[in-house]
Design a protein around this motif. Structure first.
Motif, PDB file in Angstrom:
ATOM      1  N   LYS A 177     -26.278  -1.245 -41.817  1.00 43.33           N
ATOM      2  CA  LYS A 177     -27.148  -0.170 -42.295  1.00 43.33           C
ATOM      3  C   LYS A 177     -28.448  -0.833 -42.718  1.00 43.33           C
ATOM      4  O   LYS A 177     -28.432  -1.776 -43.514  1.00 43.33           O
ATOM      5  CB  LYS A 177     -26.434   0.508 -43.454  1.00 43.33           C
ATOM      6  N   ASP A 201     -30.884   3.978 -43.515  1.00 47.11           N
ATOM      7  CA  ASP A 201     -30.896   4.838 -44.696  1.00 47.11           C
ATOM      8  C   ASP A 201     -32.329   4.912 -45.203  1.00 47.11           C
ATOM      9  O   ASP A 201     -32.923   3.886 -45.538  1.00 47.11           O
ATOM     10  CB  ASP A 201     -29.968   4.248 -45.772  1.00 47.11           C
ATOM     11  N   THR A 243     -20.873   3.857 -50.967  1.00 42.71           N
ATOM     12  CA  THR A 243     -20.789   3.014 -52.167  1.00 42.71           C
ATOM     13  C   THR A 243     -21.988   3.227 -53.064  1.00 42.71           C
ATOM     14  O   THR A 243     -23.069   3.581 -52.588  1.00 42.71           O
ATOM     15  CB  THR A 243     -20.706   1.522 -51.792  1.00 42.71           C
ATOM     16  N   LEU A 285     -22.673   0.578 -54.764  1.00 42.99           N
ATOM     17  CA  LEU A 285     -22.763  -0.868 -54.971  1.00 42.99           C
ATOM     18  C   LEU A 285     -22.006  -1.291 -56.227  1.00 42.99           C
ATOM     19  O   LEU A 285     -22.504  -2.038 -57.064  1.00 42.99           O
ATOM     20  CB  LEU A 285     -24.240  -1.318 -55.001  1.00 42.99           C
TER      21      LEU A 285
HETATM   22  C1  MUC Z   1     -27.324   4.322 -50.611  1.00 41.46           C
HETATM   23  O1  MUC Z   1     -28.257   5.068 -50.754  1.00 41.46           O
HETATM   24  O2  MUC Z   1     -26.547   4.552 -49.705  1.00 41.46           O
HETATM   25  C2  MUC Z   1     -25.372   1.926 -50.404  1.00 41.46           C
HETATM   26  C3  MUC Z   1     -25.419   0.777 -49.702  1.00 41.46           C
HETATM   27  C4  MUC Z   1     -26.619   0.147 -50.002  1.00 41.46           C
HETATM   28  O3  MUC Z   1     -27.015  -0.910 -49.574  1.00 41.46           O
HETATM   29  O4  MUC Z   1     -27.306   0.880 -50.869  1.00 41.46           O
HETATM   30  C5  MUC Z   1     -26.558   1.984 -51.162  1.00 41.46           C
HETATM   31  C6  MUC Z   1     -27.142   3.221 -51.596  1.00 41.46           C
END
Ligand code: MUC
Ligand code: MG
Length: 382
Positions: free
Chosen positions: A169, A200, A303, A305
Motif C-alpha cells: 500500500k 491510500d 490497522t 498501526l
Molecule cells: C490508514 O489510513 O489506513 C494503515 C496502514 C498504514 O500504513 O497507515 C494506516 C492508516
C-alpha cells in the motif's frame, strides 16, 4: 452455596511511545513514533485482560488522540464499568455507548481487555468466543511510505525476497496528482507482477483530482484506491466507485456499523477496510463485516498501526471471517523498533499467523513496557 460473580475490579491505563523503524510519511502527518494506550483490567478472581488503542499521527487522522483515549477511559468508561459482572461483555459495550458518544478507540481498548479476560477465564481464544477461527493465517500487506520512490522500491524488493510481503500500500496525496501517479507507476514497473500495488490517499483529493487520479492509477497497474476523498463525501465516493474499474476502498468513512450501512446503501465503495478501533471494538467490527458481506462488498483487515497487542485482537476477529478478499495490513508491530509482546506475532510466507492461546493470545514483555512508558521515572538521576 453462594456463587461469587466475578467482577471488574480495576482498570489501569498507560501510554507507550515507541519509535518507528523509519519516518512513515502519510498525507496528513509523518510518524516517527507511535503512541499506544494500554489498558489492563483486573478482575475479582485474579484474572486479567489486556487491550490497546492507537491512532495515527496524534490528532491528524481523526478526532481521538492518545491523551483523549486515556482520559476518556480513566474519567468516564472505567468508573462506569468498575464493579460490573466481568463476563457480561455485551452489557459493558452497551454501557460504554451509553456513557460516552464517539470515542471509539477508547471503547475498543477497553472492550478488547474484556474479551481477553473472558477468554482467559474460559481457557479459549477470543476467536472461539466469536464462533471459531476459520483461518490460521492471513495475507498481510506492507505500507511503503518512506517518502522516496527509490527507498520504497528497495524496501519492497527486500520484503518480497524475504517472503514477508508482496502486497504493498503506497501512501499518496501529499504531492500533485501527476507526481503521485508517477511515483506509483515507477514502483509498479520496478516490482512487476510479483507485487500487488494499492494506494491510500487518506481523504486528501478533491473530487476533481480524484476523477483524474483514479484512471491514471489504474493505467499504472494500481489495483485499489483507499479513501481518495473526504470521508463525508459519500456522493463523490459513489461516483468514483461507479465510474472506474479500479477498486475504491472506504476507510475513514467507516466509523462503525451505521456508517457501514450508509456507505453500502449509497454504493460509496467496492471494499471495506475494517478496523477494529475505528469500528468501536471487535463486536462493532464484526457488525461492519456483516454489513459488507450482506452488501456483497470486498473486505480488508485494516490497522491503526497497533502494537502486537491489538494486532493480536484484530487477528482473533479476522480469523473468523469467511473471505477477506483483499487480505490484511496487520503489520503494525513490524513498523515499530520494539515488540512489546513476550512472544511476537509471527510473520512468515507472506502471511501473519493468528496467535493461539487463551484470550487475544498475547502476553506483554514487562521490561519493554517499563522502558517505553511515557511516564517512566528518569533512568539517570540528575
Ligand atoms: C490508514 O489510513 O489506513 C494503515 C496502514 C498504514 O500504513 O497507515 C494506516 C492508516
Ligand atoms: Mg487508510
Amino acid at each position: 452455596t453462594v456463587t461469587q460473580v466475578t467482577t471488574i475490579d480495576r482498570i489501569d491505563t498507560l501510554i507507550l511511545d515507541i519509535p518507528t523503524i523509519r519516518g512513515h510519511v502519510l498525507s496528513m502527518a509523518t510518524m516517527r513514533t507511535q503512541a499506544a494506550v494500554l489498558v489492563r483490567i483486573r478482575f475479582s478472581d485474579g484474572s486479567e485482560g489486556l487491550g490497546e488503542g492507537t491512532t495515527i499521527g496524534g490528532l491528524s487522522y481523526g478526532p481521538e488522540s492518545p491523551e483523549s483515549i486515556r482520559s476518556a477511559i480513566d474519567t468516564y468508561l472505567a468508573p462506569a464499568l468498575i464493579g460490573r459482572a466481568a463476563d457480561d461483555v455485551n452489557g459493558g459495550v452497551q454501557l460504554m455507548d451509553h456513557v460516552a458518544r464517539g470515542n471509539r478507540i477508547a471503547k475498543t481498548a477497553v472492550e478488547i481487555a474484556l474479551w481477553d479476560g473472558l477468554g482467559k477465564r474460559l481457557g479459549v481464544s477470543v476467536a472461539q468466543l466469536f464462533g471459531g477461527a476459520v483461518h490460521t493465517r492471513l495475507p498481510v500487506a506492507w505500507t511503503l511510505a518512506s517518502g522516496n520512490s527509490d527507498t520504497d522500491i528497495a524496501e519492497a524488493e527486500q520484503m518480497i525476497a524475504t517472503g514477508r510481503h508482496r502486497i504493498f500500500k503506497l501512501k499518496i496525496g501529499k504531492r500533485a496528482v501527476a507526481d503521485d501517479v508517477a511515483h506509483v507507476a515507477r514502483i509498479k514497473s520496478a516490482l512487476g507482477d510479483a507485487a500487488s500495488i494499492r494506494v491510500d490517499v487518506n481523504q486528501t483529493w478533491t473530487l476533481t483530482e480524484a476523477r483524474r487520479g483514479l484512471p491514471a492509477l489504474q493505467d499504472a497497474g494500481c489495483e485499489l484506491v483507499e479513501q481518495p476523498v473526504a470521508a463525508r463525501y459519500l456522493g463523490a465516493m459513489a461516483e468514483l466507485t461507479r465510474s472506474h474499474a479500479i477498486a475504491v476502498m472506504a476507510d475513514e468513512a467507516l466509523g462503525g456499523p451505521e456508517d457501514a450501512l450508509a456507505v453500502a446503501a449509497k454504493g460509496a465503495a467496492d471494499v471495506f477496510a475494517v478496523k477494529i478501533a475505528q469500528s468501536g471494538g471487535l463486536k462493532r467490527a464484526a457488525e461492519v463485516v456483516a454489513i459488507g458481506q450482506a452488501a456483497g462488498l470486498g473486505l480488508y483487515g485494516g490497522t491503526m498501526l497497533e502494537t502486537g497487542l491489538s494486532t493480536a485482537a484484530a487477528l482473533q476477529l479476522f480469523a473468523t471471517v469467511e473471505r477477506l478478499d483483499w487480505g490484511t495490513e496487520l503489520f503494525g508491530p513490524l513498523l515499530l523498533t520494539a515488540d512489546i509482546l513476550a512472544q511476537p506475532i509471527i510473520y512468515r510466507d507472506f502471511h501473519v499467523e493468528v496467535p493461539t492461546g487463551p484470550g487475544i493470545g498475547a502476553t506483554l514483555d514487562p521490561y519493554k513496557i517499563e522502558f517505553y512508558r511515557r511516564d517512566r521515572a528518569p533512568r539517570i538521576a540528575v
